[in-house]
Design a protein around this motif. Structure first.
Motif, PDB file in Angstrom:
ATOM      1  N   ALA A 304       0.833  -1.204   0.000  1.00 50.68           N
ATOM      2  CA  ALA A 304       0.000   0.000   0.000  1.00 50.68           C
ATOM      3  C   ALA A 304       0.867   1.254   0.000  1.00 50.68           C
ATOM      4  O   ALA A 304       0.419   2.346  -0.353  1.00 50.68           O
ATOM      5  CB  ALA A 304      -0.916  -0.002   1.223  1.00 50.68           C
ATOM      6  N   SER A 305       2.111   1.093   0.375  1.00 51.03           N
ATOM      7  CA  SER A 305       3.020   2.249   0.432  1.00 51.03           C
ATOM      8  C   SER A 305       3.615   2.518  -0.948  1.00 51.03           C
ATOM      9  O   SER A 305       4.164   1.624  -1.592  1.00 51.03           O
ATOM     10  CB  SER A 305       4.152   1.974   1.442  1.00 51.03           C
ATOM     11  N   ALA A 306       3.524   3.769  -1.395  1.00 48.93           N
ATOM     12  CA  ALA A 306       4.088   4.147  -2.697  1.00 48.93           C
ATOM     13  C   ALA A 306       5.593   3.943  -2.694  1.00 48.93           C
ATOM     14  O   ALA A 306       6.190   3.516  -3.687  1.00 48.93           O
ATOM     15  CB  ALA A 306       3.751   5.611  -3.006  1.00 48.93           C
ATOM     16  N   LYS A 307       6.200   4.233  -1.574  1.00 43.99           N
ATOM     17  CA  LYS A 307       7.647   4.066  -1.463  1.00 43.99           C
ATOM     18  C   LYS A 307       8.045   2.609  -1.671  1.00 43.99           C
ATOM     19  O   LYS A 307       8.999   2.305  -2.362  1.00 43.99           O
ATOM     20  CB  LYS A 307       8.115   4.507  -0.073  1.00 43.99           C
ATOM     21  N   ALA A 308       7.295   1.717  -0.999  1.00 39.26           N
ATOM     22  CA  ALA A 308       7.607   0.297  -1.127  1.00 39.26           C
ATOM     23  C   ALA A 308       7.479  -0.134  -2.585  1.00 39.26           C
ATOM     24  O   ALA A 308       8.318  -0.868  -3.110  1.00 39.26           O
ATOM     25  CB  ALA A 308       6.684  -0.530  -0.240  1.00 39.26           C
ATOM     26  N   GLN A 309       6.417   0.362  -3.252  1.00 35.26           N
ATOM     27  CA  GLN A 309       6.231   0.003  -4.660  1.00 35.26           C
ATOM     28  C   GLN A 309       7.411   0.443  -5.518  1.00 35.26           C
ATOM     29  O   GLN A 309       7.901  -0.311  -6.357  1.00 35.26           O
ATOM     30  CB  GLN A 309       4.949   0.642  -5.188  1.00 35.26           C
ATOM     31  N   GLU A 310       7.869   1.692  -5.274  1.00 36.85           N
ATOM     32  CA  GLU A 310       9.034   2.194  -6.027  1.00 36.85           C
ATOM     33  C   GLU A 310      10.252   1.305  -5.803  1.00 36.85           C
ATOM     34  O   GLU A 310      10.956   0.924  -6.743  1.00 36.85           O
ATOM     35  CB  GLU A 310       9.373   3.620  -5.601  1.00 36.85           C
ATOM     36  N   GLY A 311      10.503   1.007  -4.527  1.00 31.61           N
ATOM     37  CA  GLY A 311      11.671   0.194  -4.186  1.00 31.61           C
ATOM     38  C   GLY A 311      11.598  -1.195  -4.799  1.00 31.61           C
ATOM     39  O   GLY A 311      12.588  -1.704  -5.332  1.00 31.61           O
ATOM     40  N   ILE A 312      10.390  -1.783  -4.747  1.00 28.77           N
ATOM     41  CA  ILE A 312      10.243  -3.148  -5.261  1.00 28.77           C
ATOM     42  C   ILE A 312      10.349  -3.164  -6.785  1.00 28.77           C
ATOM     43  O   ILE A 312      10.939  -4.083  -7.360  1.00 28.77           O
ATOM     44  CB  ILE A 312       8.924  -3.768  -4.745  1.00 28.77           C
ATOM     45  N   LYS A 313       9.877  -2.107  -7.426  1.00 24.30           N
ATOM     46  CA  LYS A 313      10.030  -2.004  -8.877  1.00 24.30           C
ATOM     47  C   LYS A 313      11.534  -1.967  -9.238  1.00 24.30           C
ATOM     48  O   LYS A 313      12.000  -2.661 -10.135  1.00 24.30           O
ATOM     49  CB  LYS A 313       9.321  -0.739  -9.377  1.00 24.30           C
ATOM     50  N   ASP A 314      12.277  -1.125  -8.516  1.00 17.70           N
ATOM     51  CA  ASP A 314      13.735  -1.047  -8.721  1.00 17.70           C
ATOM     52  C   ASP A 314      14.383  -2.424  -8.556  1.00 17.70           C
ATOM     53  O   ASP A 314      15.175  -2.861  -9.386  1.00 17.70           O
ATOM     54  CB  ASP A 314      14.384  -0.106  -7.691  1.00 17.70           C
ATOM     55  N   MET A 315      14.007  -3.107  -7.466  1.00 23.29           N
ATOM     56  CA  MET A 315      14.670  -4.372  -7.166  1.00 23.29           C
ATOM     57  C   MET A 315      14.279  -5.459  -8.174  1.00 23.29           C
ATOM     58  O   MET A 315      15.074  -6.352  -8.460  1.00 23.29           O
ATOM     59  CB  MET A 315      14.359  -4.811  -5.732  1.00 23.29           C
ATOM     60  N   GLY A 316      13.070  -5.346  -8.725  1.00 24.34           N
ATOM     61  CA  GLY A 316      12.673  -6.274  -9.787  1.00 24.34           C
ATOM     62  C   GLY A 316      13.607  -6.135 -10.982  1.00 24.34           C
ATOM     63  O   GLY A 316      14.123  -7.122 -11.526  1.00 24.34           O
ATOM     64  N   LEU A 317      13.837  -4.882 -11.391  1.00 24.15           N
ATOM     65  CA  LEU A 317      14.762  -4.636 -12.496  1.00 24.15           C
ATOM     66  C   LEU A 317      16.167  -5.132 -12.146  1.00 24.15           C
ATOM     67  O   LEU A 317      16.847  -5.747 -12.964  1.00 24.15           O
ATOM     68  CB  LEU A 317      14.843  -3.129 -12.779  1.00 24.15           C
TER      69      LEU A 317
END
Lengths: 547, 547
Positions: A304-317
């Protein structure tokens, strides 16, 4: 004139220098200088007269005794140690350069104000220079802040640079652990506006490549993301003003079990127990990238956290690219990695040695072990962090005065990796036998044998050495007019010099020299192979495989 | 949340951190640290609101503005400068190693008492560290005193070592002259008991070899001997207590005419005019070794001095060996060379650049010119000393506590040469065009062309780069998902990268890559030569002449 007579005269002369200076009311520093010299001379005279040099020490006398040592927390490097260090540096530099990095150099000290506010609690460890008039300066604490200052000052928009240099920290030294007050850092950083995670993954690839080449044994690169950590703290309910303190507590998880870290959070830092427990659930997650990503994506409150989403997107890449770069086996996605420094804004990573030659533990096993209780699996406790880094997108901006039209500052985003060479040095050195390390690069030792009643052979050795030097061959000979043959062979052996050129009366008469393989001690002829003097260079170059 | 909103929250949170710390009466340093952070955040917010970052500077406001610069007398080295510096160092090291030297490293600071009493008048230029508790330390002033400390401390009886490292002097910087507060010295020293003048002449041979290889232009190595100088002062009638002052006046003869030096001796230093004139007769003697030796030997009042005889015997050997080493043409025996430092005891030398590519002026001409009047021949005034050194037999003994049975200290005699690289750097750099200097070692740039609507080519470029790195080839590519072709070519050109591997949709389909020679811009096929992907590494290695 005897030594003692001469010393007496020197003491007298120096005494008069001091008296003159005092009479002329000279500058105090100048007088002190000359008084020190006078005292040194007097001491010398005292010793020459049969006195004990260390007397003042034993008696605790007025003369301050000179202690011969390196300053606390620093060390000299011997020639053999330097041979090992040079080899390590050369391996590191070759990888950095293979990735296109250039190098820069900055002064060993910076204006004090450049370093202020960059190192959090550790700022107290900064070495200051004495105020002797002029600017206030401090020895650099790392290479990252001077790099950011350099990039901002020169208005550089992108650069990939490496820097091998000493940094200084007034920490409690622990030499066995490789913690020194003066130590080398080897940094590789990429600055510039680029697409997500491409430079980041290259930094980790560089770390893996360097550590594999240095053959330091088993290691794991733990990775995490500041935005995910921030989200974890937010979601767990850590008040904003406690985030830094709690983050620094989490960072201790590699050295201390969870119970202890939890105690620090709740008792020392006043965090609510329920909040600490929520953090505990998150920070014990670790394992291979895709598995951890899946676990995180399955946590609705975190997602639910936008920050977490950003971080997880980065780590996916990151893990997608890491697979292309063939480094997945070395990387563990570890929620407990926090890194102490304030300036990180994105991915963070740390390479740690593992006790045995274990690569990444398989995820189920790890989670199972970690799931068992509150304690972190002891087998995972690091024996030492040997490289670390991360993304710091705002540090250059703190220095930069470049402005957009809208009044917004231009940051130069950066990501980098820093190798702590002292620990690597200890590992590599412990693998070598001291006797086998060749500290020089001498290829040929010039030896004279036989009738040494005339000194003519010294000049022949000199002539041969000069000829070898002119041909680019590294050569030495005994600095004696009449050296003993055995002393020359011994010098050659102890310096591990592979070839000898041997001359004696016969060789001089015949216009030849003998070439002897000192490394293998096996030779077509026991005393070496005779070759015409005119062919000496060619014969040696062939044996040395020089073009 | 907008940037401004976020900043506001950060300012608030940080404000509460500061308030808490103050309330808890925390350590001042800690509070200051947090206040600095708060101010930085406030400033950031101010700027984000449209304020001017430099406002405080312009208005002289309370916020201390940060000046982005290196400390006075120090400088950053850019990548291209580093490429030049690395090349110079590598040349110097290769000569040092050709002569069998090993290297050591010592800390950048020493205990203050180690440096005391070693540098005469210049001791005031020593940088001290601030007393932050613990030992009193100073930044090293040269590499010679730390070397002597190392030899004494480790009880080393002989070593031939080189050391390239920075030293520190609180002098008035003159950057155009290459006079800096932080600068590199490159030292080569031979310590040990050896036969006369053999190591000494090798140091000068090393100097000549290094300066020839660096191609610095015309240079002369002036040599002299401390014992001859001492004898000259004795014979001329200089009172013992004035020897150092007069010696330091003589040392200025390379920068000032005799009349001025004579005035300093008589008026400032109170030397009798007749004594000064006698000195004047001696110190204007210079020229090729054998001629000067003959001149000195013909001076009965000088030859009556035992010291003069010792010095002249040494110099006789020196010139004999210098002939064997083929360096006579570079050496001038110059009675005016005195060298400022106190610790020299035997031969001294200094390499100076000469204006034009003049080697040694022929002796009759020189003497004739110098004989004309009181003024030193202006054409001989040095443009810059670039290397200097000499014999210092007692420095290690000042530190050493090794005692003979007779109560006599064991000195470890030393001789060495030190290169001042900043001047050499200026000369070498001025000869290069900035644009031609390649600061990186990248061999291949990986370029993608054509349809970049999909991001698949990024991963292909990554895959190729990883393959190149694995093969030991230095490679780069654009850190963009969809880079423009021209931007990639430009990056390749500006970094002077000699080869490109080019891929597009066609190549991917055909399983090929194109290899293009970027250095020569002439190619069998305009867009590069197509090779099967599987042969890429072999084809590149062949072109790069890698094994």
């Amino acid at each position: 004139m005897s030594d003692i007579e001469q010393l007496k005269q020197q003491v007298e002369a120096q005494g008069s220098v001091v008296r003159d200076l005092k009479a002329a009311k000279a500058d105090k520093a100048q007088v002190d200088e000359q008084v020190a010299l006078l005292q040194a001379l007097k001491k010398k005279l005292h010793i020459a007269n049969g006195g004990d040099a260390d007397e003042s020490k034993k008696k605790g006398g007025s003369g301050k005794s000179l202690v011969l040592k390196e300053p606390k927390g620093t060390k000299d490097y011997s020639p053999k140690e330097m041979a090992v260090r040079t080899e390590i540096f050369s391996t590191i530099v070759s990888v950095f350069e293979k990735h296109g990095a250039v190098t820069i150099d900055t002064p060993v000290f910076e204006l004090k104000e450049i370093l202020v506010g960059k190192y959090g609690e550790d700022s107290k460890l900064i070495y200051d220079l004495k105020d002797q008039g002029g600017e206030e300066c401090s020895l650099r604490y790392d290479l990252t802040v001077p790099f950011a200052r350099y990039v901002a000052q020169k208005s550089i928009s992108n650069i990939k640079r490496y820097h091998l240099a000493k940094v200084y920290r007034r920490d409690q030294p622990a030499i066995t652990k490789g913690r020194m007050r003066e130590f080398y850092q080897c940094d590789y950083d990429i600055a510039g506006i680029y697409d997500a995670m491409i430079p980041d993954v290259e930094c980790v690839r560089v770390a893996v490549d360097v550590l594999r080449r240095l053959d330091v044994g088993g290691f794991v690169v733990k990775v995490n993301h500041r935005k995910i950590l921030d989200a974890i703290f937010e979601v767990s309910g850590v008040p904003q003003e406690k985030v830094r303190a709690i983050s620094s507590a989490v960072d201790k998880l590699d050295k201390a079990p969870w119970t202890e870290v939890r105690r620090e959070m709740t008792q020392e830092k006043g965090l609510e127990e329920a909040v600490a427990d929520r953090i505990g659930q998150y920070v014990q997650i670790s394992g291979p990238g895709e598995e951890v990503l899946a676990k995180l994506r399955a946590l609705p409150e975190l997602m639910a956290s936008a920050k977490a989403q950003e971080g997880i997107k980065d780590m996916g890449l990151f893990f997608r690219y890491a697979a292309i770069y063939g480094i997945l086996d070395y990387v563990s996605f570890d929620m407990s990695l926090a890194r102490g420094l304030d300036y990180y804004t994105g991915i963070i990573y740390e390479a740690v040695l593992v006790e045995e030659n274990v690569r990444l533990p398989t995820a189920p096993e790890t989670s199972a072990k970690k799931g068992k209780g509150d304690a972190v699996d002891e087998s995972q406790i690091r024996v030492g962090s040997i490289a670390a880094g991360g993304r710091y997108d705002e540090l250059v901006g703190m220095f930069s005065s470049v402005m957009h039209a809208k009044g917004k500052k231009t940051d130069v985003p950066c990501v980098g990796i820093s190798f702590g060479v002292e620990r690597i040095f200890s590992i590599v050195k412990s693998r070598r036998s001291e006797a086998e390390i060749k500290a020089n690069r001498t290829q040929v030792y010039v030896i004279s044998l036989g009738d040494t009643l005339t000194d003519s052979l010294l000049e022949d050795r000199m002539r041969i050495a000069a000829e070898l030097w002119d041909a680019g061959i590294a050569a030495e000979f005994a600095y004696k007019v009449k050296p003993r043959p055995q002393a020359q062979y011994d010098a050659c052996d102890s310096a591990i010099i592979p070839w000898a050129v041997i001359i004696g009366k016969d060789e001089i008469g015949q216009g030849t020299v003998k070439i002897k393989n000192m490394a293998q001690k096996v030779e077509e002829e026991k005393g070496g192979v005779a070759v015409p003097r005119a062919n000496m260079i060619a014969e040696l170059k062939q044996r040395l495989q020089m073009n």
